[in-house]
Design a protein around this motif. Structure first.
Motif, PDB file in Angstrom:
ATOM      1  N   MET A  58      30.622  41.192 -37.074  1.00  0.00           N
ATOM      2  CA  MET A  58      31.468  40.021 -36.802  1.00  0.00           C
ATOM      3  C   MET A  58      30.634  38.903 -36.164  1.00  0.00           C
ATOM      4  O   MET A  58      30.760  37.726 -36.547  1.00  0.00           O
ATOM      5  CB  MET A  58      32.630  40.402 -35.873  1.00  0.00           C
ATOM      6  CG  MET A  58      33.596  41.417 -36.462  1.00  0.00           C
ATOM      7  SD  MET A  58      34.212  40.936 -38.104  1.00  0.00           S
ATOM      8  CE  MET A  58      35.226  39.512 -37.640  1.00  0.00           C
ATOM      9  N   ALA A  59      29.714  39.271 -35.269  1.00  0.00           N
ATOM     10  CA  ALA A  59      28.873  38.249 -34.620  1.00  0.00           C
ATOM     11  C   ALA A  59      27.996  37.559 -35.667  1.00  0.00           C
ATOM     12  O   ALA A  59      27.838  36.327 -35.672  1.00  0.00           O
ATOM     13  CB  ALA A  59      28.010  38.909 -33.534  1.00  0.00           C
ATOM     14  N   ALA A  60      27.477  38.341 -36.596  1.00  0.00           N
ATOM     15  CA  ALA A  60      26.605  37.772 -37.631  1.00  0.00           C
ATOM     16  C   ALA A  60      27.391  36.822 -38.536  1.00  0.00           C
ATOM     17  O   ALA A  60      26.948  35.706 -38.838  1.00  0.00           O
ATOM     18  CB  ALA A  60      25.986  38.896 -38.460  1.00  0.00           C
ATOM     19  N   LEU A  61      28.594  37.240 -38.936  1.00  0.00           N
ATOM     20  CA  LEU A  61      29.401  36.386 -39.831  1.00  0.00           C
ATOM     21  C   LEU A  61      29.747  35.073 -39.138  1.00  0.00           C
ATOM     22  O   LEU A  61      29.715  33.996 -39.748  1.00  0.00           O
ATOM     23  CB  LEU A  61      30.664  37.142 -40.257  1.00  0.00           C
ATOM     24  CG  LEU A  61      30.410  38.312 -41.229  1.00  0.00           C
ATOM     25  CD1 LEU A  61      31.632  39.232 -41.300  1.00  0.00           C
ATOM     26  CD2 LEU A  61      30.054  37.779 -42.621  1.00  0.00           C
TER      27      LEU A  61
ATOM     28  N   ILE B 198      19.569  35.673 -35.962  1.00  0.00           N
ATOM     29  CA  ILE B 198      20.392  36.780 -35.461  1.00  0.00           C
ATOM     30  C   ILE B 198      19.492  37.851 -34.872  1.00  0.00           C
ATOM     31  O   ILE B 198      18.466  38.202 -35.473  1.00  0.00           O
ATOM     32  CB  ILE B 198      21.246  37.366 -36.614  1.00  0.00           C
ATOM     33  CG1 ILE B 198      22.199  36.286 -37.165  1.00  0.00           C
ATOM     34  CG2 ILE B 198      22.023  38.603 -36.163  1.00  0.00           C
ATOM     35  CD1 ILE B 198      22.750  36.593 -38.551  1.00  0.00           C
ATOM     36  N   VAL B 199      19.862  38.338 -33.693  1.00  0.00           N
ATOM     37  CA  VAL B 199      19.124  39.443 -33.061  1.00  0.00           C
ATOM     38  C   VAL B 199      20.074  40.626 -32.906  1.00  0.00           C
ATOM     39  O   VAL B 199      21.182  40.468 -32.363  1.00  0.00           O
ATOM     40  CB  VAL B 199      18.590  39.026 -31.669  1.00  0.00           C
ATOM     41  CG1 VAL B 199      17.802  40.171 -31.038  1.00  0.00           C
ATOM     42  CG2 VAL B 199      17.728  37.772 -31.773  1.00  0.00           C
ATOM     43  N   LEU B 200      19.682  41.788 -33.418  1.00  0.00           N
ATOM     44  CA  LEU B 200      20.521  42.980 -33.267  1.00  0.00           C
ATOM     45  C   LEU B 200      20.112  43.715 -31.998  1.00  0.00           C
ATOM     46  O   LEU B 200      18.930  44.007 -31.799  1.00  0.00           O
ATOM     47  CB  LEU B 200      20.353  43.899 -34.485  1.00  0.00           C
ATOM     48  CG  LEU B 200      20.848  43.351 -35.834  1.00  0.00           C
ATOM     49  CD1 LEU B 200      20.630  44.389 -36.932  1.00  0.00           C
ATOM     50  CD2 LEU B 200      22.310  42.938 -35.763  1.00  0.00           C
ATOM     51  N   ASN B 201      21.057  44.022 -31.145  1.00  0.00           N
ATOM     52  CA  ASN B 201      20.732  44.801 -29.934  1.00  0.00           C
ATOM     53  C   ASN B 201      20.252  46.204 -30.303  1.00  0.00           C
ATOM     54  O   ASN B 201      19.496  46.829 -29.581  1.00  0.00           O
ATOM     55  CB  ASN B 201      21.969  44.927 -29.026  1.00  0.00           C
ATOM     56  CG  ASN B 201      22.340  43.594 -28.410  1.00  0.00           C
ATOM     57  OD1 ASN B 201      21.485  42.717 -28.289  1.00  0.00           O
ATOM     58  ND2 ASN B 201      23.612  43.436 -28.078  1.00  0.00           N
ATOM     59  N   TYR B 202      20.738  46.678 -31.471  1.00  0.00           N
ATOM     60  CA  TYR B 202      20.345  48.008 -31.956  1.00  0.00           C
ATOM     61  C   TYR B 202      20.132  47.867 -33.460  1.00  0.00           C
ATOM     62  O   TYR B 202      20.911  47.178 -34.129  1.00  0.00           O
ATOM     63  CB  TYR B 202      21.450  49.032 -31.652  1.00  0.00           C
ATOM     64  CG  TYR B 202      21.113  50.432 -32.100  1.00  0.00           C
ATOM     65  CD1 TYR B 202      21.588  50.925 -33.318  1.00  0.00           C
ATOM     66  CD2 TYR B 202      20.305  51.259 -31.324  1.00  0.00           C
ATOM     67  CE1 TYR B 202      21.274  52.206 -33.739  1.00  0.00           C
ATOM     68  CE2 TYR B 202      19.991  52.545 -31.733  1.00  0.00           C
ATOM     69  CZ  TYR B 202      20.466  53.014 -32.940  1.00  0.00           C
ATOM     70  OH  TYR B 202      20.139  54.276 -33.360  1.00  0.00           O
ATOM     71  N   PRO B 203      19.093  48.477 -34.023  1.00  0.00           N
ATOM     72  CA  PRO B 203      18.814  48.288 -35.462  1.00  0.00           C
ATOM     73  C   PRO B 203      19.858  48.966 -36.346  1.00  0.00           C
ATOM     74  O   PRO B 203      19.596  49.975 -36.994  1.00  0.00           O
ATOM     75  CB  PRO B 203      17.423  48.898 -35.638  1.00  0.00           C
ATOM     76  CG  PRO B 203      17.236  49.821 -34.518  1.00  0.00           C
ATOM     77  CD  PRO B 203      18.074  49.326 -33.378  1.00  0.00           C
ATOM     78  N   SER B 204      21.033  48.384 -36.378  1.00  0.00           N
ATOM     79  CA  SER B 204      22.155  48.914 -37.153  1.00  0.00           C
ATOM     80  C   SER B 204      21.906  48.741 -38.652  1.00  0.00           C
ATOM     81  O   SER B 204      21.600  47.635 -39.123  1.00  0.00           O
ATOM     82  CB  SER B 204      23.431  48.160 -36.756  1.00  0.00           C
ATOM     83  OG  SER B 204      24.356  48.112 -37.819  1.00  0.00           O
ATOM     84  N   VAL B 205      22.074  49.828 -39.397  1.00  0.00           N
ATOM     85  CA  VAL B 205      21.921  49.779 -40.865  1.00  0.00           C
ATOM     86  C   VAL B 205      22.972  48.848 -41.451  1.00  0.00           C
ATOM     87  O   VAL B 205      22.661  47.916 -42.203  1.00  0.00           O
ATOM     88  CB  VAL B 205      22.035  51.200 -41.454  1.00  0.00           C
ATOM     89  CG1 VAL B 205      22.204  51.172 -42.964  1.00  0.00           C
ATOM     90  CG2 VAL B 205      20.845  52.053 -41.045  1.00  0.00           C
ATOM     91  N   GLY B 206      24.217  49.062 -41.105  1.00  0.00           N
ATOM     92  CA  GLY B 206      25.300  48.266 -41.685  1.00  0.00           C
ATOM     93  C   GLY B 206      25.178  46.803 -41.347  1.00  0.00           C
ATOM     94  O   GLY B 206      25.359  45.935 -42.211  1.00  0.00           O
ATOM     95  N   ALA B 207      24.842  46.501 -40.093  1.00  0.00           N
ATOM     96  CA  ALA B 207      24.740  45.085 -39.694  1.00  0.00           C
ATOM     97  C   ALA B 207      23.564  44.422 -40.414  1.00  0.00           C
ATOM     98  O   ALA B 207      23.642  43.253 -40.817  1.00  0.00           O
ATOM     99  CB  ALA B 207      24.575  44.980 -38.181  1.00  0.00           C
TER     100      ALA B 207
END
Ligand SMILES: CC(=O)N[C@H]1[C@@H](OP(=O)(O)OP(=O)(O)OC[C@H]2O[C@@H](n3ccc(=O)[nH]c3=O)[C@H](O)[C@@H]2O)O[C@H](CO)[C@@H](O)[C@@H]1O
Ligand SMILES: C=C(OP(=O)(O)O)C(=O)O
Length: 477
Positions: free
Chosen positions: A138-141, A170-179
């Motif tokens: 949601m943050a990315a969108l 965009i920075v991911l706090n955790y390397p989420s596959v889906g995100a």
């Protein structure tokens, strides 16, 4: 996919010996189908397995007006992406009803925003192994500029602003596959450059990038796991062969150890399984890599009486030990001589399946601490995310309800390893990630009887308009 096994009676104690054929990856194929929605021309996907996750996405894209043809035997799927807003609006209820059967529907949002200008945030399904939030998605969108048009008890609808979707940092706090996939599937058609830091780089992600690149996308993968996407105006269809399913390959390898067997997995690819093969070898498992696949063998097949050895490992993002590998391997660890430790750092609640194993006689202690590895995100949060498995313990048959895909496979190989009879229900969930499961068990010499079958949940758009729970049909002798 029509009829799946839903109930089994298993007589354990027979080593699984023989060959299975593993086709395309459950964690790539449905995403590649979603990517095809961006195409201005049809796409062809090869090595496509007959899985319910594929069927779910087939139904969802068709509910939006696209058209899918799938030759199951050849494993070739063609997708004509001609989705349209009218069809999607007409089927809005079924789309929402149907979304909650897998993780994939959230990944359709980006392509649908680009092609239809609007998309609803779907309910999601998938393995029950933790909270599985979608806050990064949601943050990315929002960063791409998507705007919430409606957010009420019926759900959330996003729309595209007049200026369209724009590249974002965009920075991911955790390397989420889906995100990571969300950013890829949205950024490729956004105006300008997208920079994604701390991205996931699983083999399935790299394969999805290959698919998008074939379509005309411009995507850089930097050495620090930053992905840079230069948005383009048009993407065309692709012709792509999916990488093999490393998770299914590892599942059958674990089944060979758990049952004392010898299984050749045709299609298994060593380079995507490095971390698994290391632990498999440290347990005393024997494997032989050939051009066609990998043969996995319990040491006792070569040295009578040889026992498995305990190991200590933690799951992690790629190139670490893939979290989807741990549950089937834990079943084999119940037969290793000594105490093993597994520290699950990707999901907070992925040891629920061990309750059934303990019911069958396994000695497993699930702990809240970060045992056997460095402190992880779940330290001090009260989640049972480490397990100590002491063996060997004889397993005895039990009545089991399959909790989800990977836990269910683990229960079935535990029943196959156990002495005596087990009755397993909810087996239809296995079809999410293991095609031709009944044929594979038969070819490996498993001693089982199908007690009931269930049709897939996915009514074709031109069939029942409401997703109905299909009847379970008892199998008469
Ligand atoms: C269909 C598919 O491809 N499923 C795979 C995908 O699931 P999926 O894409 O759901 O897995 P993620 O990598 O996103 O989730 C892993 C962890 O990331 C965190 N997280 C994720 C998203 C988010 O918005 N917020 C957040 O906090 C959660 O702690 C979660 O436990 O990758 C997982 C990790 O390799 C695999 O186990 C799944 O088989
Ligand atoms: C967790 C898994 O799948 P999903 O993300 O589809 O639930 C899995 O394949 O082990």
């Amino acid at each position: 996919m029509t009829e799946n096994i839903s109930k089994l009676r298993i007589e354990g104690g027979t080593p699984l010996v023989g060959e299975v054929h593993v086709r395309g990856a459950k964690n790539l194929v449905p995403k590649a189908m979603v990517a095809a929605l961006h195409g201005s021309t049809p796409s062809t996907l090869r090595n496509v397995p007959d899985l319910s996750d594929v069927e779910i996405v087939t139904t969802l894209v068709e509910l939006h007006g696209a058209k899918v043809d799938y030759d199951r035997d050849a494993g070739v799927l063609t997708l004509n992406p001609a989705q349209d807003a009218t069809t999607a609006a007409k089927n809005a209820e079924e789309i929402q009803l149907f979304g909650g059967n897998s993780r994939i529907p959230i990944l359709m949002v980006g392509p649908l925003l680009h092609t239809l200008g609007t998309a609803r945030i779907p309910n999601l399904g998938g393995c029950k192994i933790g909270d599985r939030p979608i806050d990064y998605h949601m943050a990315a969108l929002r960063k791409f500029g998507a705007v919430v048009e409606k957010d009420d008890e019926t759900g959330t609808t996003l729309i595209v602003p007049e200026e369209g979707l724009k590249g974002a940092e965009i920075v991911l706090n955790y390397p989420s596959v889906g995100a990571t996939e969300q950013v890829l599937l949205t950024g490729v058609r956004a105006k300008g450059k997208t920079i994604l830091r701390n991205a996931a780089i699983e083999p399935e992600i790299i394969d999805l990038i290959a698919v998008l690149q074939k379509m005309g996308a411009i995507i850089f993968i930097n050495e620090d796991r930053t992905i840079v996407i230069e948005g383009v105006d048009e993407l065309t269809g692709y012709d792509h062969t999916s990488l093999p399913d490393r998770n299914e390959s590892a599942s059958w390898a674990s089944a060979a150890l758990a049952t004392g067997g010898d299984i050749f997995v045709r299609g298994a690819d060593q380079k995507d399984m490095t971390a698994f093969l290391n632990q498999f070898r440290k347990m005393g498992g024997l494997y032989e890599v050939t051009a066609e696949g990998i043969r996995f063998t319990h040491p006792a097949q070569h040295t009578p009486g040889a026992q498995l050895k305990p190991i200590v490992f933690e799951t992690n993002v790629h190139p670490g030990f893939m979290t989807d590998w741990q549950q089937p391997l834990v079943v084999a660890l119940t037969q290793a001589k000594g105490a093993s430790i597994v520290h699950e750092t990707v999901y907070e609640e992925r040891f629920g399946f061990t309750n059934a194993l303990k019911q069958m006689g396994a000695d497993i202690v699930v702990m809240r601490d970060c045992v056997g590895g460095a402190p992880c995100r779940f330290e001090g949060k009260g989640y049972g995310h480490s397990a100590i498995i002491s063996g060997p313990t004889p397993l005895t048959g039990a009545d089991i309800e399959v909790p989800d895909l990977r836990g269910g496979f683990s229960h079935i190989i535990a029943a196959l390893a156990a002495k005596g009879t087990s009755h397993v229900s909810g087996v239809e969930l296995i079809a999410r990630g293991y095609e031709n499961f009944e044929e594979k068990l038969k070819s490996l010499g498993a001693n089982f009887e199908v007690l009931a079958r269930k049709a897939s949940k996915a009514p074709k758009p031109d069939a029942a308009i409401v997703v109905v729970e299909p009847e379970e049909v008892e199998v008469q002798d």
